[in-house]
Design an enzyme around this catalytic site. Sequence first.
Site, PDB file in Angstrom:
ATOM      1  N   TYR A   1     -13.245 -44.686 -30.041  1.00 19.53           N
ATOM      2  CA  TYR A   1     -13.422 -44.500 -28.593  1.00 19.53           C
ATOM      3  C   TYR A   1     -13.508 -45.859 -27.926  1.00 19.53           C
ATOM      4  O   TYR A   1     -14.241 -46.735 -28.389  1.00 19.53           O
ATOM      5  CB  TYR A   1     -14.692 -43.694 -28.284  1.00 19.53           C
TER       6      TYR A   1
ATOM      7  N   GLU B   1     -13.342 -46.344 -24.105  1.00 19.57           N
ATOM      8  CA  GLU B   1     -13.252 -46.212 -22.643  1.00 19.57           C
ATOM      9  C   GLU B   1     -13.525 -47.563 -21.988  1.00 19.57           C
ATOM     10  O   GLU B   1     -14.425 -48.299 -22.409  1.00 19.57           O
ATOM     11  CB  GLU B   1     -14.274 -45.177 -22.161  1.00 19.57           C
TER      12      GLU B   1
ATOM     13  N   ASP C   1      10.428 -46.494 -11.004  1.00 23.60           N
ATOM     14  CA  ASP C   1      10.145 -45.857 -12.290  1.00 23.60           C
ATOM     15  C   ASP C   1      11.322 -46.153 -13.225  1.00 23.60           C
ATOM     16  O   ASP C   1      12.411 -45.600 -13.063  1.00 23.60           O
ATOM     17  CB  ASP C   1       9.991 -44.347 -12.028  1.00 23.60           C
TER      18      ASP C   1
ATOM     19  N   THR D   1       8.080 -45.295 -19.267  1.00 20.28           N
ATOM     20  CA  THR D   1       7.699 -44.733 -20.552  1.00 20.28           C
ATOM     21  C   THR D   1       7.946 -45.844 -21.573  1.00 20.28           C
ATOM     22  O   THR D   1       8.639 -46.825 -21.279  1.00 20.28           O
ATOM     23  CB  THR D   1       8.570 -43.526 -20.950  1.00 20.28           C
TER      24      THR D   1
ATOM     25  N   LYS E   1      11.663 -44.308 -24.611  1.00 21.71           N
ATOM     26  CA  LYS E   1      13.087 -44.031 -24.374  1.00 21.71           C
ATOM     27  C   LYS E   1      13.879 -45.256 -24.834  1.00 21.71           C
ATOM     28  O   LYS E   1      13.835 -45.580 -26.013  1.00 21.71           O
ATOM     29  CB  LYS E   1      13.292 -43.629 -22.926  1.00 21.71           C
TER      30      LYS E   1
ATOM     31  N   ARG F   1       5.450 -42.622 -27.969  1.00 23.50           N
ATOM     32  CA  ARG F   1       5.531 -41.724 -26.810  1.00 23.50           C
ATOM     33  C   ARG F   1       4.362 -42.014 -25.876  1.00 23.50           C
ATOM     34  O   ARG F   1       3.233 -41.627 -26.154  1.00 23.50           O
ATOM     35  CB  ARG F   1       5.483 -40.286 -27.327  1.00 23.50           C
TER      36      ARG F   1
END
Length: 425
Positions: free
Chosen positions: A58, A60, A204, A230, A233, A239
Amino acid sequence: MGHAVGTLKALHETDPEVFTAIRAEEKRQREKLVFIASENYASSAVLAAQGCLMTNKYAEGYPRRRYYGGCQHVDTVEELAIERAKQIFGCEHVNVQPHSGSQANMAAYLSVLKAGDTILGMDLAHGGHLTHGSRVNFSGILFQAFFYGVDRTTETIDYDAVQRKAEECRPRMLVVGASAYSRVLDFPRFQHIAQSVGAYLLVDIAHIAGLVATGLHPSPIPYADFVTTTTHKTLRGPRAGMVMCKAEHAKAVDKIIFPGLQGGPLMHVIAAKAVALKEALSPAFRMYQEQVIANARTLAAGLDELGYRIVSGGTDTHLFLVNLTSKGITGKEAQAALDAAGIIINKNAIPYDEKPPAVASGIRMGTPIVSTRGLGQSDMTQVVSLIDRVLQRPQEERVHRQVRKEVKALCARFPIFHTYQHAQV
Ligand SMILES: *Cc1c(COP(=O)(O)O)cnc(C)c1O
């Protein structure tokens, strides 16, 4: 409970059903010729990082400002990812925590917009993306969305029309980028339009990130307030997504991603992003992107010669659309027939399509994945003839069988994942 870390053997013992499905998927990826423009084969190094034990942590917050102890090593990978993204794209600020391209866009919007604000994006039916204002997406639910598109004749973006539309709807954010547009985007022009109506500019680059990273498509970084992408791609990483922005928006972007939209970052995926970005800095990656474009051009030109209509007449990028109307076959039929022959593409609406999207008059083809495999231009010429044989007789199983055999032989010449069975971390 000492156990070996991340072995497929352990997976096989614990869950043979999932193991078997993964093995079947491996075989499918190995033996099919894939022209899905948004897909790629991540490298062994990326897969190793993405499957690693950093999933257990974790973290955060942000490097050196976390809400949990024990973050030294995950800080290292997040800082590496940030450093490399800045080096590649030359952005002032980057947040590498978005779980996906959609989350990256949500963050860019909500860092400066409020619910009910107006956005202007590219029409989904003309090649845009769901997250650019579609009614069924958060972007269309949350914001008042207007759209621009391509000219009916040239099938390329009509910038004068975009300017007029922007003056009409006065958006707070102009959204640029696409999932099915094969031409270079004119970022200075979009910046001019955005500035003329006082809008923020969001670009984008989810699809073209690999081309932008290597200078094979102009970069939007100098022109845009926000650049989202992303990483899976053309960039060929795990991903996930990223948001880049001007320094003045850095605080707002970081705050909206955490605590605004996401909880703990996926540190194993961020580790894999760092690896992919390192790979993207290599000369081999630039050569790969050049091959992607050369392959797309050869494929489009070969199909064009056989009378297939390429939307906008060709491609500057890794993808293009084929309008099948003159061939008397729908996108849906073409997808099914090619699928039966071992060639994986997706049906796609063409601009001003009269058929519903579930049927569609066209297909979309992209070359990132076959180029990763090592296929070159002469192979594209062979693929053109395989595709044509199937689409000439889409119903004939004998043709599917024959082409399937040739596809398998072609794939065998370009092996992929030969080390995958030993993959472990
Ligand atoms: C693929 C894509 C996205 C969304 O990416 P996900 O990771 O699937 O959420 C966003 N914008 C564009 C232009 C895309 O092509």
